[in-house]
Design an enzyme around this catalytic site. Structure first.
Site, PDB file in Angstrom:
ATOM      1  N   GLU A 248       0.850  -1.208   0.000  1.00  0.00           N
ATOM      2  CA  GLU A 248       0.000   0.000   0.000  1.00  0.00           C
ATOM      3  C   GLU A 248       0.870   1.237   0.000  1.00  0.00           C
ATOM      4  O   GLU A 248       1.995   1.201   0.518  1.00  0.00           O
ATOM      5  CB  GLU A 248      -0.856   0.036   1.284  1.00  0.00           C
ATOM      6  CG  GLU A 248      -2.007  -0.916   1.267  1.00  0.00           C
ATOM      7  CD  GLU A 248      -2.876  -0.800   2.533  1.00  0.00           C
ATOM      8  OE1 GLU A 248      -2.602   0.048   3.403  1.00  0.00           O
ATOM      9  OE2 GLU A 248      -3.825  -1.590   2.637  1.00  0.00           O
ATOM     10  N   LYS A 250       2.308   4.457   1.511  1.00  0.00           N
ATOM     11  CA  LYS A 250       2.435   4.914   2.896  1.00  0.00           C
ATOM     12  C   LYS A 250       2.328   6.434   2.895  1.00  0.00           C
ATOM     13  O   LYS A 250       3.257   7.136   2.510  1.00  0.00           O
ATOM     14  CB  LYS A 250       3.770   4.475   3.495  1.00  0.00           C
ATOM     15  CG  LYS A 250       3.910   4.879   4.939  1.00  0.00           C
ATOM     16  CD  LYS A 250       5.195   4.338   5.546  1.00  0.00           C
ATOM     17  CE  LYS A 250       5.277   4.626   7.020  1.00  0.00           C
ATOM     18  NZ  LYS A 250       4.996   6.015   7.347  1.00  0.00           N
ATOM     19  N   ARG A 255      -2.417  10.080  11.470  1.00  0.00           N
ATOM     20  CA  ARG A 255      -3.228   8.867  11.643  1.00  0.00           C
ATOM     21  C   ARG A 255      -4.584   9.274  12.186  1.00  0.00           C
ATOM     22  O   ARG A 255      -4.668   9.994  13.196  1.00  0.00           O
ATOM     23  CB  ARG A 255      -2.516   7.931  12.627  1.00  0.00           C
ATOM     24  CG  ARG A 255      -3.196   6.603  12.846  1.00  0.00           C
ATOM     25  CD  ARG A 255      -2.707   5.600  11.839  1.00  0.00           C
ATOM     26  NE  ARG A 255      -3.266   4.289  11.984  1.00  0.00           N
ATOM     27  CZ  ARG A 255      -2.566   3.206  12.306  1.00  0.00           C
ATOM     28  NH1 ARG A 255      -1.274   3.300  12.575  1.00  0.00           N
ATOM     29  NH2 ARG A 255      -3.141   2.028  12.352  1.00  0.00           N
ATOM     30  N   GLU A 300      -5.299   7.800   7.098  1.00  0.00           N
ATOM     31  CA  GLU A 300      -4.294   8.841   7.268  1.00  0.00           C
ATOM     32  C   GLU A 300      -4.828  10.116   6.597  1.00  0.00           C
ATOM     33  O   GLU A 300      -5.197  10.089   5.412  1.00  0.00           O
ATOM     34  CB  GLU A 300      -2.983   8.374   6.604  1.00  0.00           C
ATOM     35  CG  GLU A 300      -1.807   9.264   6.834  1.00  0.00           C
ATOM     36  CD  GLU A 300      -0.979   8.880   8.083  1.00  0.00           C
ATOM     37  OE1 GLU A 300      -1.410   8.020   8.883  1.00  0.00           O
ATOM     38  OE2 GLU A 300       0.088   9.482   8.251  1.00  0.00           O
TER      39      GLU A 300
HETATM   40  P1  ATP Z   1       4.979   4.167  14.287  1.00  0.00           P
HETATM   41  O1  ATP Z   1       3.544   4.482  14.040  1.00  0.00           O
HETATM   42  O2  ATP Z   1       5.384   2.890  13.612  1.00  0.00           O
HETATM   43  O3  ATP Z   1       5.391   4.261  15.718  1.00  0.00           O
HETATM   44  P2  ATP Z   1       5.610   6.703  13.097  1.00  0.00           P
HETATM   45  O4  ATP Z   1       4.424   7.333  13.691  1.00  0.00           O
HETATM   46  O5  ATP Z   1       6.908   7.405  13.165  1.00  0.00           O
HETATM   47  O6  ATP Z   1       5.881   5.232  13.611  1.00  0.00           O
HETATM   48  P3  ATP Z   1       5.968   5.662  10.587  1.00  0.00           P
HETATM   49  O7  ATP Z   1       7.083   4.856  11.112  1.00  0.00           O
HETATM   50  O8  ATP Z   1       6.371   6.641   9.549  1.00  0.00           O
HETATM   51  O9  ATP Z   1       5.193   6.455  11.632  1.00  0.00           O
HETATM   52  O10 ATP Z   1       4.827   4.664  10.007  1.00  0.00           O
HETATM   53  C1  ATP Z   1       3.633   4.274  10.600  1.00  0.00           C
HETATM   54  C2  ATP Z   1       2.493   5.224  10.258  1.00  0.00           C
HETATM   55  O11 ATP Z   1       2.282   5.306   8.849  1.00  0.00           O
HETATM   56  C3  ATP Z   1       1.136   4.792  10.743  1.00  0.00           C
HETATM   57  O12 ATP Z   1       0.971   5.051  12.102  1.00  0.00           O
HETATM   58  C4  ATP Z   1       0.184   5.596   9.864  1.00  0.00           C
HETATM   59  O13 ATP Z   1      -0.046   6.832  10.481  1.00  0.00           O
HETATM   60  C5  ATP Z   1       0.970   5.837   8.591  1.00  0.00           C
HETATM   61  N1  ATP Z   1       0.420   5.225   7.379  1.00  0.00           N
HETATM   62  C6  ATP Z   1       0.387   5.829   6.169  1.00  0.00           C
HETATM   63  N2  ATP Z   1      -0.120   5.050   5.227  1.00  0.00           N
HETATM   64  C7  ATP Z   1      -0.466   3.874   5.814  1.00  0.00           C
HETATM   65  C8  ATP Z   1      -1.043   2.656   5.358  1.00  0.00           C
HETATM   66  N3  ATP Z   1      -1.374   2.472   4.085  1.00  0.00           N
HETATM   67  N4  ATP Z   1      -1.238   1.678   6.275  1.00  0.00           N
HETATM   68  C9  ATP Z   1      -0.907   1.847   7.581  1.00  0.00           C
HETATM   69  N5  ATP Z   1      -0.348   2.971   8.068  1.00  0.00           N
HETATM   70  C10 ATP Z   1      -0.115   3.991   7.214  1.00  0.00           C
END
Ligand code: ATP
Length: 588
Positions: A248, A250, A255, A300
């Protein structure tokens, strides 16, 4: 129950650094709390309601100082001065009112219920004259408080519960109080779908620990978000996913958990705060395009230029937060598109135990896409080439990478879990860490030259969920703009403490110490062995910890993360190992 009993427990917790002892102290308190159990847990957390209710205690330091001044006779400026010096209004108040207390004979003892109800009134007070009413309620409490009670009352009302009992410690304490340590998983599972510890404690007490197994996800109550692991290459992801997975986009935004409860729509952040009022545009779109009675969806929210059809940098969305007056203008200037990627409940039926593919079908069938609501781009891949092509498409579209999702039978939605069912893979930079780390500010060093009078560097730490400790990993001085540097002392002032916080493990002596409160996103060149930092001490090598080399602030304050959601020590260890593997592979 007397409030004194709770204050003394907090005092004992403050004296220990051992998690098991904390669990025992809290479970002891829960066992005797009886009818006051909910109020007891709220006060342990320094709250009056779960985060998702959005009821902030918020009494300004100024008012608390005024209350202390009027009770002690000491001038407000003198107390302010002492606060700058000592940094803890709780202790200052305790000392000031100690003498006063000995002199007064007619006070009535405080109960947990009375304190909770008073704090609730403070948090609900609004409009004209509310400051005076808040002051009056606080005065009434302080007048009747024992010195140790004064300390915690002041910390609670000013939002600075110094020792801040971690949620997971209370989870364990509920298990121990009404069952045994073995029930921790059950309590944690319930907490993941009902993040309301006072309610869980009450149910465990009233109906027995097993009654928690009947808790179901409920529209209106946010669940903890499912999280992702990371791997350094698409190749490894394909192997881990056994040759087949869904890939998918990202999206780089905020969130957002959507709850539809009949005609009512509520939005929650990943910290489970209610953010509905900041996104009336999204609420409207959901109402028009999600035609089911009730639903819980995951997605998101991304700032978006609707004219050019382009995603905008994440930072733009933060301008929406906390806006009250010019929201409609901001909505027009910074439109937001919500990309939905999961459905956890539809029409009263939980979908969490369904595999990913089935949930995705349900999601697609339920949502009518519009300009502002879309379904996350996704495809099933079975080889690295197509995964890489999709990854490049995602980057071109303005995403920061991809999310690989398992499509096995076991690929259920696991709230609060960070497992390999979801794996994130982001744009790689040469000679850089594969991913950023979200680190907690625990100390600072005085600046020199251009930075004199401010901070030269911050002492940063990771969190250890296992031990409930913050362990240092680097000194951070790069990546800040001049303006940010200038603002740092002001931002951190309220968290200043005289000595190192008991939950911080550091072999470095900082010039200034802070209660772990602020999370910053940091990137570095690599993770190296370190003789000074305490992160993963003795794990990779005896006598060494791990550090981030050449760390720099990437410009993002992670206010959406609580300190116990900062990068975990274990994640750093994994990043270190995967970096080693990559170096070995590159050199092979
Ligand atoms: P984490 O949530 O893993 O602690 P983080 O907040 O720094 O870390 P990332 O490591 O960049 O975020 O990646 C996770 C986040 O990516 C998710 O919490 C969500 O907000 C976002 N995200 C974006 N697209 C998607 C998707 N398709 N599926 C799941 N999450 C996604």
């Amino acid at each position: 129950m007397r409030f004194l009993e709770l204050a003394e427990t907090l005092d004992n917790i403050e004296r220990t650094t051992k998690r098991l002892e904390m669990v025992d102290l809290i479970s002891g308190l829960l066992r005797v709390a009886e009818d006051d159990i909910k109020e007891t847990v709220f006060l342990l957390q320094g709250k009056v309601a779960p985060d998702y209710v959005g009821l902030e205690l918020g009494i300004a330091e100024k008012i608390a100082i005024r209350a202390l001044s009027s009770l002690s006779g000491l001038r407000e400026e003198a107390i302010e001065f002492e606060l700058i010096e000592k940094g803890d209004l709780g202790k200052i108040g305790e000392e000031l009112l100690k003498k006063k207390k000995q002199a007064s004979l007619f006070s009535e003892s405080l109960t947990v219920r009375k304190v909770y109800e008073s704090l609730l009134r403070i948090s609900k007070a609004g409009g004209e004259g509310s400051q005076t009413r808040k002051l009056q309620i606080l005065l009434d409490l302080l007048q009747n408080a024992e010195p140790v009670e004064v300390r915690y009352l002041l910390r609670i009302v000013t939002g600075k519960m110094r020792i801040g009992v971690a949620d997971m410690t209370i989870v364990d304490a509920i298990a121990v109080a009404f069952g045994s340590k073995e029930n921790s998983d059950l309590v944690e599972h319930s907490y993941n779908i009902m993040p309301d510890l006072p309610e869980l404690a009450y149910r465990a007490m009233a109906g027995g620990i097993d009654s928690l197994s009947t808790i179901r996800i409920t529209p209106g109550i946010p669940i903890r978000s499912m999280l992702a692991e990371r791997l350094p290459s698409l190749n490894e992801i394909l192997t881990r996913m056994e040759g087949r997975f869904a890939i998918e986009y990202k999206y780089d935004g905020l969130r957002t958990q959507v709850h539809k409860i009949g005609s009512k729509i509520e939005l929650f952040s990943r910290r489970m705060e209610n953010i509905t009022s900041q996104f009336p545009d999204i609420v409207k779109e959901i109402r028009e395009n999600v035609k089911v009675e009730n639903a819980i969806l995951d997605g998101e929210a991304v700032p978006f230029n609707l004219e050019t059809n382009e995603m905008l940098p994440f930072q733009e969305i933060s301008r929406r937060r906390g806006r009250k007056y010019d929201l409609s203008e901001t909505i027009e200037r910074i439109p937001v598109v919500l990309f939905l990627f999961d459905a956890m409940m539809l029409n009263g039926k939980s979908l969490m135990d369904m595999p990913y593919a089935q949930r995705r079908v349900k999601l697609t069938n339920t949502i009518k896409e519009s300009t502002k609501i879309k379904i996350a781009k996704s495809r099933v891949v079975t080889d690295v080439e197509s995964a890489d092509k999709f990854f490049n498409e995602a980057l071109e579209a303005g995403c920061e990478g991809i999310m690989a999702k398992s499509i096995e039978e076991k690929s259920i939605y696991k709230p609060g879990a960070r497992e390999f069912l979801w794996i994130k893979y982001k744009r790689e930079y040469q000679l850089e860490m594969e991913d950023t780390a979200d680190l907690v500010v625990v100390g600072a060093f005085g600046g020199q030259g251009k930075r004199s009078g401010g901070y030269g560097a911050l002492l940063m730490a990771v969190y250890s969920k296992e031990e409930d400790k913050f362990k240092t990993i680097c000194k951070l001085g790069s990546g800040f703009t001049d303006e940010q540097l200038e603002n740092l002392p002001r931002m951190l002032r309220t968290f200043a403490i005289k000595k190192k916080d008991p939950r911080v493990e550091s072999s470095i002596e900082a010039d200034f110490w802070f209660t772990p409160s602020l999370v910053l996103e940091v990137k570095g060149a690599e993770i190296t062995l370190s003789p000074t930092h305490t992160c993963c001490q003795d794990v990779v090598k005896k006598g060494a910890g791990l550090a981030i080399r050449f760390p720099r602030f990437v410009g993002r304050w992670r206010t959406d993360k609580k300190v116990d959601e900062a990068t975990d020590e274990q994640e750093i260890l994994e990043m270190y190992h995967s970096q080693r593997k990559k170096i070995l592979a590159d050199n092979a």
